[in-house]
Design an enzyme around this catalytic site. Sequence first.
Site, PDB file in Angstrom:
ATOM      1  N   LYS A  96       0.858  -1.184   0.000  1.00  0.00           N
ATOM      2  CA  LYS A  96       0.000   0.000   0.000  1.00  0.00           C
ATOM      3  C   LYS A  96       0.895   1.235   0.000  1.00  0.00           C
ATOM      4  CE  LYS A  96      -2.395   1.626   3.704  1.00  0.00           C
ATOM      5  NZ  LYS A  96      -2.270   3.086   3.734  1.00  0.00           N
ATOM      6  N   ASP A 126      -3.514   4.441  -1.612  1.00  0.00           N
ATOM      7  CA  ASP A 126      -4.431   4.876  -0.555  1.00  0.00           C
ATOM      8  C   ASP A 126      -4.587   6.400  -0.610  1.00  0.00           C
ATOM      9  OD1 ASP A 126      -6.060   4.775   1.657  1.00  0.00           O
ATOM     10  OD2 ASP A 126      -4.464   4.321   3.083  1.00  0.00           O
ATOM     11  N   LYS A 139      -7.409   8.055  -0.475  1.00  0.00           N
ATOM     12  CA  LYS A 139      -8.558   8.498   0.339  1.00  0.00           C
ATOM     13  C   LYS A 139      -9.186   9.748  -0.277  1.00  0.00           C
ATOM     14  CE  LYS A 139      -7.255   6.610   4.859  1.00  0.00           C
ATOM     15  NZ  LYS A 139      -5.860   6.170   4.681  1.00  0.00           N
ATOM     16  N   HIS A 170     -11.667  12.561  -1.504  1.00  0.00           N
ATOM     17  CA  HIS A 170     -12.879  13.127  -0.901  1.00  0.00           C
ATOM     18  C   HIS A 170     -13.026  14.541  -1.461  1.00  0.00           C
ATOM     19  CE1 HIS A 170     -15.211  13.944   3.116  1.00  0.00           C
ATOM     20  NE2 HIS A 170     -15.963  14.046   2.043  1.00  0.00           N
ATOM     21  N   ASP A 171     -13.838  14.690  -2.523  1.00  0.00           N
ATOM     22  CA  ASP A 171     -13.964  16.001  -3.164  1.00  0.00           C
ATOM     23  C   ASP A 171     -15.303  16.026  -3.907  1.00  0.00           C
ATOM     24  OD1 ASP A 171     -13.372  18.497  -4.415  1.00  0.00           O
ATOM     25  OD2 ASP A 171     -11.241  18.012  -4.386  1.00  0.00           O
ATOM     26  N   ILE A 172     -15.545  17.069  -4.663  1.00  0.00           N
ATOM     27  CA  ILE A 172     -16.788  17.105  -5.440  1.00  0.00           C
ATOM     28  C   ILE A 172     -16.737  15.993  -6.488  1.00  0.00           C
ATOM     29  CG2 ILE A 172     -17.241  19.555  -5.082  1.00  0.00           C
ATOM     30  CD1 ILE A 172     -16.151  20.011  -7.957  1.00  0.00           C
ATOM     31  N   GLY A 173     -17.938  15.552  -6.900  1.00  0.00           N
ATOM     32  CA  GLY A 173     -18.035  14.393  -7.789  1.00  0.00           C
ATOM     33  C   GLY A 173     -17.164  14.486  -9.034  1.00  0.00           C
ATOM     34  N   THR A 229     -14.484  16.093  -9.674  1.00  0.00           N
ATOM     35  CA  THR A 229     -13.041  15.977  -9.402  1.00  0.00           C
ATOM     36  C   THR A 229     -12.675  14.541  -9.041  1.00  0.00           C
ATOM     37  OG1 THR A 229     -13.018  18.265  -8.685  1.00  0.00           O
ATOM     38  CG2 THR A 229     -11.164  16.914  -7.980  1.00  0.00           C
ATOM     39  N   THR A 286      -9.743   3.738  11.453  1.00  0.00           N
ATOM     40  CA  THR A 286      -9.563   2.833  12.597  1.00  0.00           C
ATOM     41  C   THR A 286      -8.963   3.528  13.810  1.00  0.00           C
ATOM     42  OG1 THR A 286      -7.592   2.140  11.390  1.00  0.00           O
ATOM     43  CG2 THR A 286      -9.435   0.613  11.410  1.00  0.00           C
ATOM     44  N   ARG A 310      -2.645  -5.657  14.691  1.00  0.00           N
ATOM     45  CA  ARG A 310      -1.506  -5.704  15.613  1.00  0.00           C
ATOM     46  C   ARG A 310      -1.269  -7.149  16.039  1.00  0.00           C
ATOM     47  NH1 ARG A 310      -0.719  -1.717  13.505  1.00  0.00           N
ATOM     48  NH2 ARG A 310      -0.404   0.378  14.341  1.00  0.00           N
ATOM     49  N   ARG A 326       3.386  -0.176  10.454  1.00  0.00           N
ATOM     50  CA  ARG A 326       4.507  -0.090  11.399  1.00  0.00           C
ATOM     51  C   ARG A 326       4.917  -1.402  12.063  1.00  0.00           C
ATOM     52  NH1 ARG A 326       1.486   4.969  13.850  1.00  0.00           N
ATOM     53  NH2 ARG A 326      -0.178   3.593  13.106  1.00  0.00           N
TER      54      ARG A 326
HETATM   55  O1  C5P Z   1       1.158   1.377  10.787  1.00  0.00           O
HETATM   56  P1  C5P Z   1      -0.244   0.828  10.768  1.00  0.00           P
HETATM   57  O2  C5P Z   1      -0.295  -0.689  10.684  1.00  0.00           O
HETATM   58  O3  C5P Z   1      -1.116   1.394  11.858  1.00  0.00           O
HETATM   59  O4  C5P Z   1      -0.811   1.360   9.365  1.00  0.00           O
HETATM   60  C1  C5P Z   1      -2.152   1.281   9.006  1.00  0.00           C
HETATM   61  C2  C5P Z   1      -2.303   1.873   7.642  1.00  0.00           C
HETATM   62  O5  C5P Z   1      -3.657   1.771   7.266  1.00  0.00           O
HETATM   63  C3  C5P Z   1      -1.937   3.344   7.530  1.00  0.00           C
HETATM   64  O6  C5P Z   1      -1.360   3.508   6.238  1.00  0.00           O
HETATM   65  C4  C5P Z   1      -3.254   4.072   7.620  1.00  0.00           C
HETATM   66  O7  C5P Z   1      -3.270   5.251   6.857  1.00  0.00           O
HETATM   67  C5  C5P Z   1      -4.195   3.061   6.982  1.00  0.00           C
HETATM   68  N1  C5P Z   1      -5.587   3.138   7.366  1.00  0.00           N
HETATM   69  C6  C5P Z   1      -6.033   3.041   8.677  1.00  0.00           C
HETATM   70  N2  C5P Z   1      -7.378   3.098   8.947  1.00  0.00           N
HETATM   71  C7  C5P Z   1      -8.259   3.231   7.949  1.00  0.00           C
HETATM   72  C8  C5P Z   1      -7.807   3.331   6.620  1.00  0.00           C
HETATM   73  C9  C5P Z   1      -6.458   3.257   6.373  1.00  0.00           C
HETATM   74  O8  C5P Z   1      -5.239   2.889   9.599  1.00  0.00           O
HETATM   75  N3  C5P Z   1      -9.559   3.204   8.216  1.00  0.00           N
END
Ligand code: C5P
Length: 232
Positions: free
Chosen positions: A38, A65, A67, A69-72, A74, A120, A181, A211
């Site tokens: 990603k 990724d 993400k 988020h703008d007008i349709g 665009t 999340t 995790r 991470r």
């Molecule tokens: O480092 P970590 O495992 O927390 O990374 C999670 C990845 O998932 C990050 O790139 C974060 O931007 C992405 N993400 C997220 N929650 C979402 C969508 C994407 O943590 N709902």
Amino acid sequence: MASAKISDERLYVALDLPSIDEARAIVEILGNTVESYKVGLQLLPLGGAEFGQELKALGKNVFYDFKLHDIGATVEKATRSISGLGADLLTVHARPDVMVSAAAGRGDSSLKILGVTVLTSLDKQALEDIGYHENAENLVMRRVEQALKAGIDGVVSSPLEANKIRSAVPDDFLVVTPGIRMPDGDKGDQKRIATPGDALRSGASHIVVGRPITAAIDPHQAALDVLANMRA
Ligand code: C5P
């Protein structure tokens, strides 16, 4: 006897790193252990889209990724531009108009569109502070219904909602879960989390791990540990 394949394309490693060189170094360290990556907001302004094409040339799966988020109009045009890069997955925020526009912009390319339901890192208090008075689970399910209606391919959600989502969508609908995790891992800023194996058992089609792998002292071993947990 041929050895069993270790990698699993359902594992997307999030390359949230300060430079393309550092991302490239991690990809080299992980080698054949990881097939899917990603590329997100930290790398995209630094040539991440071009780097994604480099990953495609290596045979990797690539998830941009953005993400959006703008007008349709665009969102539709941005999605059309991104679909020309040959990636596999693209995120947009799961707002009905945004998702409909992304589906139109994707056209008949192979790019799959995911709606980001609720980040999340947001818990109940954080949602209240934004002004969302619905709890995370209800908000997620409302957005899943809207994603299905918009004709996109899946959603990004916390692993804690994967089970409920899976029971409400067709089998080929993607449920991609960050917030992963290891059992003994540091939560960091993630609040709604699960282990790799639990996320998949709950109905996730893919998991995103950043991470816990990229910041590990030994990223290759950390990826192997995640893969083992996925199989457990
Ligand atoms: O480092 P970590 O495992 O927390 O990374 C999670 C990845 O998932 C990050 O790139 C974060 O931007 C992405 N993400 C997220 N929650 C979402 C969508 C994407 O943590 N709902």
